[in-house]
Design a protein around this motif. Structure first.
Motif, PDB file in Angstrom:
ATOM      1  N   ALA A  48       0.825  -1.208   0.000  1.00  0.00           N
ATOM      2  CA  ALA A  48       0.000   0.000   0.000  1.00  0.00           C
ATOM      3  C   ALA A  48       0.857   1.256   0.000  1.00  0.00           C
ATOM      4  CB  ALA A  48      -0.913  -0.010   1.209  1.00  0.00           C
ATOM      5  N   ILE A  49       1.984   1.228   0.730  1.00  0.00           N
ATOM      6  CA  ILE A  49       2.838   2.423   0.755  1.00  0.00           C
ATOM      7  C   ILE A  49       3.298   2.749  -0.659  1.00  0.00           C
ATOM      8  CG2 ILE A  49       5.074   3.309   1.517  1.00  0.00           C
ATOM      9  CD1 ILE A  49       4.637   1.846   4.160  1.00  0.00           C
ATOM     10  N   GLY A  50       3.771   1.717  -1.363  1.00  0.00           N
ATOM     11  CA  GLY A  50       4.179   1.938  -2.749  1.00  0.00           C
ATOM     12  C   GLY A  50       3.018   2.434  -3.590  1.00  0.00           C
ATOM     13  N   GLY A  51       1.876   1.780  -3.412  1.00  0.00           N
ATOM     14  CA  GLY A  51       0.698   2.147  -4.192  1.00  0.00           C
ATOM     15  C   GLY A  51       0.276   3.578  -3.939  1.00  0.00           C
ATOM     16  N   TYR A  52       0.228   3.957  -2.667  1.00  0.00           N
ATOM     17  CA  TYR A  52      -0.187   5.318  -2.345  1.00  0.00           C
ATOM     18  C   TYR A  52       0.794   6.343  -2.899  1.00  0.00           C
ATOM     19  CZ  TYR A  52      -4.381   4.687   0.449  1.00  0.00           C
ATOM     20  OH  TYR A  52      -5.676   4.428   0.849  1.00  0.00           O
ATOM     21  N   ALA A  53       2.091   6.031  -2.807  1.00  0.00           N
ATOM     22  CA  ALA A  53       3.086   6.985  -3.293  1.00  0.00           C
ATOM     23  C   ALA A  53       2.865   7.250  -4.774  1.00  0.00           C
ATOM     24  CB  ALA A  53       4.493   6.451  -3.038  1.00  0.00           C
ATOM     25  N   ILE A  54       2.653   6.176  -5.533  1.00  0.00           N
ATOM     26  CA  ILE A  54       2.508   6.362  -6.973  1.00  0.00           C
ATOM     27  C   ILE A  54       1.151   7.006  -7.281  1.00  0.00           C
ATOM     28  CG2 ILE A  54       1.428   4.258  -7.901  1.00  0.00           C
ATOM     29  CD1 ILE A  54       4.777   5.658  -9.020  1.00  0.00           C
ATOM     30  N   TRP A  99      14.445  -8.409   5.633  1.00  0.00           N
ATOM     31  CA  TRP A  99      13.110  -7.884   5.915  1.00  0.00           C
ATOM     32  C   TRP A  99      12.898  -6.551   5.203  1.00  0.00           C
ATOM     33  CZ3 TRP A  99       8.304  -8.338   7.438  1.00  0.00           C
ATOM     34  CH2 TRP A  99       7.629  -7.292   8.059  1.00  0.00           C
ATOM     35  N   CYS A 100      13.896  -5.676   5.281  1.00  0.00           N
ATOM     36  CA  CYS A 100      13.771  -4.372   4.633  1.00  0.00           C
ATOM     37  C   CYS A 100      13.735  -4.536   3.113  1.00  0.00           C
ATOM     38  CB  CYS A 100      14.915  -3.454   5.026  1.00  0.00           C
ATOM     39  SG  CYS A 100      14.824  -2.945   6.740  1.00  0.00           S
ATOM     40  N   LEU A 101      14.565  -5.426   2.599  1.00  0.00           N
ATOM     41  CA  LEU A 101      14.567  -5.676   1.160  1.00  0.00           C
ATOM     42  C   LEU A 101      13.186  -6.146   0.713  1.00  0.00           C
ATOM     43  CD1 LEU A 101      16.063  -6.088  -1.543  1.00  0.00           C
ATOM     44  CD2 LEU A 101      16.537  -8.419  -0.804  1.00  0.00           C
ATOM     45  N   SER A 102      12.626  -7.051   1.509  1.00  0.00           N
ATOM     46  CA  SER A 102      11.303  -7.578   1.186  1.00  0.00           C
ATOM     47  C   SER A 102      10.260  -6.465   1.179  1.00  0.00           C
ATOM     48  CB  SER A 102      10.956  -8.656   2.213  1.00  0.00           C
ATOM     49  OG  SER A 102       9.605  -8.924   2.195  1.00  0.00           O
ATOM     50  N   ALA A 103      10.351  -5.568   2.162  1.00  0.00           N
ATOM     51  CA  ALA A 103       9.397  -4.458   2.239  1.00  0.00           C
ATOM     52  C   ALA A 103       9.508  -3.582   0.998  1.00  0.00           C
ATOM     53  CB  ALA A 103       9.650  -3.638   3.492  1.00  0.00           C
ATOM     54  N   VAL A 104      10.741  -3.297   0.587  1.00  0.00           N
ATOM     55  CA  VAL A 104      10.946  -2.443  -0.590  1.00  0.00           C
ATOM     56  C   VAL A 104      10.385  -3.124  -1.841  1.00  0.00           C
ATOM     57  CG1 VAL A 104      12.715  -1.474  -2.085  1.00  0.00           C
ATOM     58  CG2 VAL A 104      12.881  -1.197   0.381  1.00  0.00           C
ATOM     59  N   LEU A 105      10.601  -4.435  -1.945  1.00  0.00           N
ATOM     60  CA  LEU A 105      10.057  -5.169  -3.100  1.00  0.00           C
ATOM     61  C   LEU A 105       8.533  -5.072  -3.125  1.00  0.00           C
ATOM     62  CD1 LEU A 105      12.106  -8.465  -3.421  1.00  0.00           C
ATOM     63  CD2 LEU A 105      11.936  -6.575  -5.043  1.00  0.00           C
ATOM     64  N   ALA A 106       7.917  -5.229  -1.944  1.00  0.00           N
ATOM     65  CA  ALA A 106       6.454  -5.142  -1.870  1.00  0.00           C
ATOM     66  C   ALA A 106       5.996  -3.758  -2.307  1.00  0.00           C
ATOM     67  CB  ALA A 106       5.974  -5.445  -0.463  1.00  0.00           C
ATOM     68  N   ALA A 107       6.748  -2.727  -1.901  1.00  0.00           N
ATOM     69  CA  ALA A 107       6.386  -1.364  -2.290  1.00  0.00           C
ATOM     70  C   ALA A 107       6.468  -1.201  -3.804  1.00  0.00           C
ATOM     71  CB  ALA A 107       7.285  -0.358  -1.584  1.00  0.00           C
ATOM     72  N   ILE A 108       7.517  -1.794  -4.412  1.00  0.00           N
ATOM     73  CA  ILE A 108       7.646  -1.718  -5.867  1.00  0.00           C
ATOM     74  C   ILE A 108       6.438  -2.377  -6.528  1.00  0.00           C
ATOM     75  CG2 ILE A 108       8.978  -2.573  -7.831  1.00  0.00           C
ATOM     76  CD1 ILE A 108      11.482  -2.222  -6.139  1.00  0.00           C
ATOM     77  N   ALA A 109       6.014  -3.519  -5.982  1.00  0.00           N
ATOM     78  CA  ALA A 109       4.844  -4.206  -6.531  1.00  0.00           C
ATOM     79  C   ALA A 109       3.629  -3.281  -6.493  1.00  0.00           C
ATOM     80  CB  ALA A 109       4.574  -5.480  -5.752  1.00  0.00           C
ATOM     81  N   GLY A 110       3.479  -2.572  -5.370  1.00  0.00           N
ATOM     82  CA  GLY A 110       2.353  -1.641  -5.250  1.00  0.00           C
ATOM     83  C   GLY A 110       2.413  -0.547  -6.289  1.00  0.00           C
ATOM     84  N   MET A 111       3.634  -0.061  -6.547  1.00  0.00           N
ATOM     85  CA  MET A 111       3.795   1.012  -7.531  1.00  0.00           C
ATOM     86  C   MET A 111       3.402   0.547  -8.928  1.00  0.00           C
ATOM     87  SD  MET A 111       7.309   2.750  -6.315  1.00  0.00           S
ATOM     88  CE  MET A 111       7.338   3.725  -4.815  1.00  0.00           C
TER      89      MET A 111
END
Lengths: 413, 539, 375
Positions: free
Chosen positions: C81-87, C256-268
């Motif tokens: 969602a963070i990635g999604g919201y940012a984009i 864990w942080c890498l995984s979070a960033v990947l999830a954010a990219i998916a959201g974007m």
């Protein structure tokens, strides 16, 4: 993991290909000869299921009626239903699927404004048609949406006027309680501007929002009780919560012993279905406003109620046969309006149907002749104000003389 | 007792007969026509009844009460030829003569709008005060009159004071008239009214008194000023006190719900380390079983319908416990070594149950009969109302707590369960059948969830989705309290309930929930074992 | 220390992985063809493929920590969602500057200008950087305190679930300035091109698939490296690894942080394709579903997550239009099947074979046999 044999790989590959090819399977557009498809976007699961679910069946009933009379342009209507599961992005997803894959001629659907807003870009991009059967906040006029129900200027404002008049309760102070989303926020914004224009001070208005699906109203009803006892004149509650929050609110209201003669509630989204689980005797007198109420007299309504009761019993529909709510009638109207427009246009193509809207009219079960003009995609409807009775329904205490002209953009706020 | 009552009634009739002798008979048909008319006519008719009631004879009073009661209750039927009314017992009578009749074919029931209702109901109450058959009816009527004081009603109240024989009712009417004299021009009478009001502290009394500060007597008369200011500050003190009580009560009511939803989970999680995401659905099934019990009562024992809630308790417990046991032996037992998989598997169960119930019963809210003992509430002090349904939930939670405590502390099963919680291997070694204990504990936890569903029936909407509302909250309660301790769960539920209610008025319900959950998350980072950790081997 | 095979030979050792990668490249080529105006794929299929690719990246991000580190997060929707919201913020502001249409949520809140934290979001690089950094920061803080207090296993799963629930409640509020329950919708322009054109959709889908391929290659490189070996060791016995002197906190935290960033990219990648984001992506159910994709596809084998995500979503898309009643029952049956019989996912063919063999040998036994699993 690294020791997979070639055969495994091939088998797995088959799986992957099947997975990836799924969209391709979806692509097959089944267009049976002699039918025209209409899509329904109403949830049968999730928080909105109890309300939206029944609209699927009304759409089917309306289609059956039209088909029995020979269909539209020689084709029978086929209703395609889906379950967006009260999940707003899923409405968009399924809407896209219906327009692009199922090739439906028009969409009928959405209850909350959120879901409409999510489908809106989809119908606009695909140049489809969405018939929206709920009264809503207005301030929107897309050529791809037919707003079958009333914007606030022709439904909410008359009801508020009634409350403020001496015939009503001469309301002076307002407690606005709503679910936190676009419809309540916009309605309340417009109401505040309206009251301001009537010279009501800010201090006489209170605004509170709860999340969708909120159920614990103890503290809020306490606050309403306190607000009501404060000086300044007759208080009223303008309730814009939706879904299951409505009966939860009323239950707490009853238990804290507040009567309609003390603090009337104008429930803008309250329909008969919301009162189903309640003992409405202590609620007698609370108000609602819609473009249709079940209690309206007239042959069109009698026929509609009878048809619905027959449909429910013969098709074993899991809803009550003796409850009819405004959005049901609006959905029924929507299907008929579309059929009239398509017949007039002589085509199912959206641009042709859009052009045909101007000037069509239909005898709505509400007893009014509802009509559309070339000005916008709104439908002119009558207005009813209802008062809760002991039989979990509404008595009509006021209704408009005719169908007021819909005003899409509110002059207030 | 009976003879006294009879004597009172006889006297009452005598007085009534005397006064009616001096009156001309009431024009009943005209009045009925007015009550059958449009809203302004109804108002005029109701007002004229109120004026007549101060002097009308006994028979006319009874008649007016019957007609207004029928109007409010929508038992009046206005036909073109005759007006009839349906008595509460069900018989149709002519509205003018009260003689048996048949309902007119053109009969239509007049609908009171809010304004008329606001006028008619107090008048009806005033009439009840005069002709009511029972002290409770009269006292209730008096409260209704007091709430909406109208000048025309004062005469009726005064008449009632004159003819009332029951000392309790008479005293109540006496003090009510004194309170109603708040607007009287005589400052002395006002002072009495002020004192009376300060004895019944509420925001409404406060508003009434605050208005008096603009009276000329306030600045001119020192005694008056002192009396008024004293009364206001006394009411304010009481209100502050009642607000504290109300907050505590609201907090306890939320806490009781949280506790009930969490206690079953606490047992299951504490004992087996398995997270049962289907716990909310067991709660939902408990509510549905309660519904079925109600329907069975309706069909078989309609006379005892009000007691279905009590009768459902053992049934709900048995049914949900059995479902839980079946769940444990078919599914959950495979996951004791893989708690993460148990999360997904139990989520699948919850998905399945929700949809099964949805397909079987539909999505609509179930209709529950509210038993008479759960209707309404009582004003305790100031603005503090105790509502019976929430008190029921609190009481039920206490019973659950007691029952669970008893099982865990005083029975062999409880002893074994605690042993297994502390050290499963060791407990197995000394001959406790851990498998059997697991199954029973799971059944107990499921049964408790079902009972929570039962207790929620009078408070919340019952539909297939209701379980999902509780699952995260109850998990946080269990983890916050410390896994495997009943006390921890209790303290956590009360703490969360109270904090929630404290924050809610200031920042709104959502913010309260967000703040509380964030506090719990932070707390758990600092103290992962929760408030009360069981000293056992960390798993 | 014996001579290790070269990186490339280790990378190529898994044929299963390689074949699937080739298939994905084929999908990317087809999308490229569509973007250039080819009519091979319908517009709907293109959009669906793009969404599947975004979901696959999301599933991969979870597989990285669950399959390889044994940490189950039931709150991965938060980073998505963070990635999604940012984009979405970028798209809205960009659309506003191009078309002048005021976003819905500002209209009904009566706001005349964007809240202060929306500043610079019209610049694409800033929006991407802000989204990724924010996801990274949240993951860092939350991961640090959790891993330091040794919160793990079921506790970690529940707390992440509560975290995503809290975020959902917050985002439901309209006064947070992110559109409340409505979320954000009505994006009309991306990079100056009108959204909804089929070539634009194809390009967006292509971007998602290419990112998926890159992620897959990156993840593969990671898991066959030394770090990957330590990750698996940590999953299997963290205490022993810690006793041996490895700093497991640092390891877990960085993955864990890498995984979070990947999830954010998916959201974007996801949001421009569906055209709406709202707090529903933060619902605990969605986050649970991500775990279901991974579990069904099989944990700890990268393509398991991808195949799980694609298959489940494809079936879901198909069924929620054709047979909406059926889907939840099928999903729950699938999960139970996986949890009981195929702990390594439905693609665990050896398990299936031996199950059949056992069943054929002892048809009367009918007992379900569990296979050894990673967790």
């Amino acid at each position: 993991m690294n020791e997979l044999s070639r055969r495994n790989v091939l088998q797995t590959m088959a799986g992957v290909t099947a997975g990836l090819a799924m969209p391709a399977i979806l692509t097959r557009s089944a267009k049976a000869a002699g039918t025209v498809k209409l899509g329904c976007l109403f949830s049968s699961s999730g928080t909105m299921a109890n309300l939206e679910g029944r609209l699927n069946f009304v759409a089917k009933m309306a289609a059956d009626e039209i088909n029995a009379k020979g269909g539209v342009l020689g084709k029978t209507i086929e209703i395609v239903t889906a379950d967006p599961a009260s999940d707003w992005p899923l409405y968009a997803q399924i809407g896209r699927q219906m327009l692009q894959q199922e090739k439906v001629a028009a969409l009928f659907g959405c209850w909350t404004s959120v879901s409409r807003k999510s489908v809106l870009p989809v119908v606009e991009q695909a140049n489809g048609l969405l018939f929206y059967p709920l009264h809503f906040e207005g301030d929107e006029n897309s050529k791809n949406v037919v707003y079958v129900n009333s914007p606030p200027a022709s439904s909410v404002i008359p009801a508020v006027d009634y409350l403020m008049s001496s015939e009503g309760v001469s309301a002076k102070r307002f407690f606005m309680l709503g679910s936190d989303y676009v419809w309540p926020r916009t309605i309340n914004k417009q109401l505040k501007a309206y009251w301001k224009s009537k010279g009501i001070p800010e201090t006489a208005m209170r605004e509170e929002y709860v999340p969708l699906g909120f159920s614990n109203f103890q503290t809020l009803v306490n606050q309403i009780r306190k607000f009501a006892d404060e000086p300044g004149g007759q208080p009223v509650v303008v309730l814009t919560t939706v879904g299951s929050s409505i009966p939860d609110f009323f239950r707490e209201f009853i238990n804290q012993g507040i009567k309609a003669t003390d603090v009337p509630v104008l429930g803008l989204d309250v329909v008969e279905a919301d009162l189903e689980g309640l003992d409405t005797k202590p609620l007698i007198g609370h108000l609602t406003c819609w473009a249709y109420l079940q209690g309206t007299k007239g042959p069109a309504n009698a026929k509609f109620l009878k048809d619905w009761a027959t449909y429910v019993t013969s098709k074993k529909v899991p809803f009550k046969p003796d409850v009819a709510i405004d959005p049901m009638v609006s959905t029924y109207d929507a299907i008929n309006l579309w059929a009239l427009a398509a017949a007039k246009a002589g085509s199912f193509d959206v641009p042709e149907v859009q052009k045909a809207f101007a000037g069509i009219s239909f005898d709505c079960p509400s007893g009014y002749k509802i009509s559309m003009t070339s000005e916008n995609n709104y439908v002119a409807r009558g207005v009813f104000i209802g008062s809760v009775n002991e039989k979990q329904g509404f008595d009509i205490i006021w209704q408009s003389k005719d169908t007021p002209k819909p005003v899409p953009f509110s002059p207030f706020g | 007792m009976w003879s006294r009552l009879l004597a009172a009634v006889a006297l009452f009739c005598l007085v009534g007969a005397q006064s009616s002798a001096a009156q001309q008979p009431l024009d009943r048909p005209t009045l009925l026509r007015q009550l059958c008319g449009e809203a302004p006519e109804v108002l005029a008719g109701a007002q004229s009844t109120a004026e007549l009631a101060a002097t009308a004879g006994e028979a006319d009073l009874d008649w007016m009460q019957a007609v207004l009661f029928a109007l409010v209750d929508r038992r009046l039927s206005c036909g073109d030829d005759a007006v009839t009314l349906r008595l509460p017992a069900g018989t149709i009578v002519n509205a003018s003569t009260l003689a048996p009749a048949t309902e007119s074919a053109s009969g239509r029931t007049p609908i009171l709008n809010l304004r008329s209702r606001g006028v008619v109901e107090p008048i009806l109450a005033a009439l009840n005060l005069l002709v009511g058959k029972d002290a409770n009816v009269k006292l209730e009527a008096l409260r209704a009159v007091e709430k909406k004081p109208q000048p025309t009603l004062l005469a009726i109240v005064e008449r009632a004071l004159k003819i009332e024989r029951d000392p309790q009712v008479k005293g109540a009417i006496q003090s009510a008239t004194e309170t109603l004299a708040l607007r009287s021009p005589d400052p002395e009478k006002q002072k009495i009214a002020i004192r009376r009001l300060s004895e019944e502290p509420s925001t409404r009394s406060l508003t009434l008194l605050l208005n008096l500060r603009s009276e000329p007597a306030y600045n001119a008369n020192a005694g008056y000023k002192a009396a008024l200011d004293g009364a206001i500050s006394s009411i304010e003190r009481w209100l502050a006190f009642s607000n504290v009580l109300a907050t505590i009560y609201n907090g306890m009511s939320l806490a009781s719900i949280l506790f009930m939803a969490a206690v079953g989970l606490a047992i299951i999680f504490g004992l087996m380390g398995v997270i049962n995401l289907a716990q909310g659905e067991l709660l939902m099934i408990g509510a549905y079983v309660t519904f079925l019990v109600q329907e069975a009562f309706r069909a078989v024992l309609p006379g005892l319908l009000d007691w279905y809630l009590i009768a459902a308790i053992p049934i709900v417990f048995t049914v949900t416990a059995t479902i839980g046991m079946a769940l444990e032996s078919s599914l959950i037992r495979h996951f004791y070594s893989r708690p993460l998989m148990s999360l997904l598997a139990t989520w699948a169960v919850s998905l399945f149950l929700v949809n099964l119930v949805r397909v079987t019963f539909g999505t609509q809210n179930l209709q529950f009969v509210v038993p008479f003992y759960l209707k309404g509430g009582i004003t305790v002090v100031g603005d503090f109302i105790i509502t019976w349904n929430r008190l029921f939930a609190i009481g039920f939670a206490l019973l659950t707590l007691g029952g669970t405590y008893y099982i865990l502390r005083r029975t062999t099963l409880g002893l074994n369960m605690r042993a297994v919680t502390l050290n499963r291997t060791m407990a197995g070694c000394i001959g406790i059948k851990t498998r059997q204990i697991d199954r029973l504990a799971f059944a107990l936890g499921s049964g408790l969830a079902g009972l929570a569903g039962l207790a929620l029936c009078p408070i919340y909407n019952v539909n297939p989705q209701m379980g999902t509302l509780f699952i995260i909250d109850s998990f946080m309660i269990v983890v916050l309290g410390g896994v495997g301790t009943l006390v921890g769960t209790l303290v956590a539920a009360i703490g969360v309930g109270q904090i929630n209610v404290l924050i809610e008025p200031a920042y709104g319900a959502v913010a309260a929930k967000v703040i509380v959950l964030l506090m719990i998350i932070l707390f758990l980072q600092w103290r992962p074992e929760g408030l009360f950790a069981v000293k056992g081997r960390r798993k | 220390m014996s001579a290790q095979p070269s990186f490339y030979s280790r990378f190529a050792a898994d044929r299963f992985y390689l074949w699937n990668l080739v298939a994905l490249v084929g999908v990317a080529l087809a999308l490229g063809h569509a973007a250039a105006g080819g009519g091979l794929l319908s517009e709907y299929a293109i959009n669906a493929l793009g969404q599947f690719a975004a979901f696959a990246i999301l599933a991969l991000s979870l597989d990285l920590i669950w399959g390889y580190l044994g940490i189950l997060s039931l709150g991965h929707g938060l980073f998505f969602a963070i990635g999604g919201y940012a984009i979405a913020m970028h798209l809205l502001k960009h659309s506003y500057l191009t078309t002048g249409i005021v976003p819905d949520f500002m209209q009904f809140m009566g706001w005349k200008q964007f809240p202060a934290y929306w500043v610079w979001f019209e610049h694409f690089p800033y929006a991407v950087a802000a989204g990724l950094l924010f996801a990274f920061a949240i993951a860092l803080v939350f991961g640090f305190v959790s891993f330091r207090s040794r919160v793990n296993g079921v506790y970690f799963a529940i707390i992440t679930q509560a975290l995503v629930y809290v975020a959902m409640l917050l985002m439901f509020r309209n006064d947070t300035g992110f559109g409340g329950n409505n979320g954000m919708t009505g994006f009309s322009v991306v990079f100056g091109a009108r959204l909804g054109q089929s070539s634009v959709t194809a390009l967006l889908a292509l971007a998602a698939v290419v990112t998926l391929i890159a992620t897959l290659i990156g993840c593969r490189a990671l898991v066959i490296s030394r770090v990957g070996a330590i990750m698996i060791a940590c999953r299997d016995d963290e205490t022993r690894l810690r006793t041996l002197g490895y700093r497991t906190i640092a390891l877990k935290l960085s993955i864990w942080c890498l995984s979070a960033v990947l999830a954010a990219i998916a959201g974007m990648l996801y949001v421009p394709l569906v055209g709406i984001i709202n707090p529903r992506v933060l619902s605990p159910e969605l986050s649970l579903e991500i775990a279901v994709w991974v579990a069904i596809g099989g944990r700890g084998r990268l393509f398991g997550a991808v195949i799980g995500a694609v298959t489940i979503n494809a079936v879901k898309f198909l069924l929620s239009a054709r047979a909406p009643e059926l889907w939840p029952f099928m999903l729950s049956a699938l999960i139970v099947l996986v949890a009981l019989i195929f702990p390594n996912g439905l693609l665990d063919l050896p398990a299936l074979r031996s199950l059949i063999r056992e069943f054929v040998k002892r048809p009367g036994a009918g007992r379900l046999t569990r296979f050894k699993s990673a967790s």
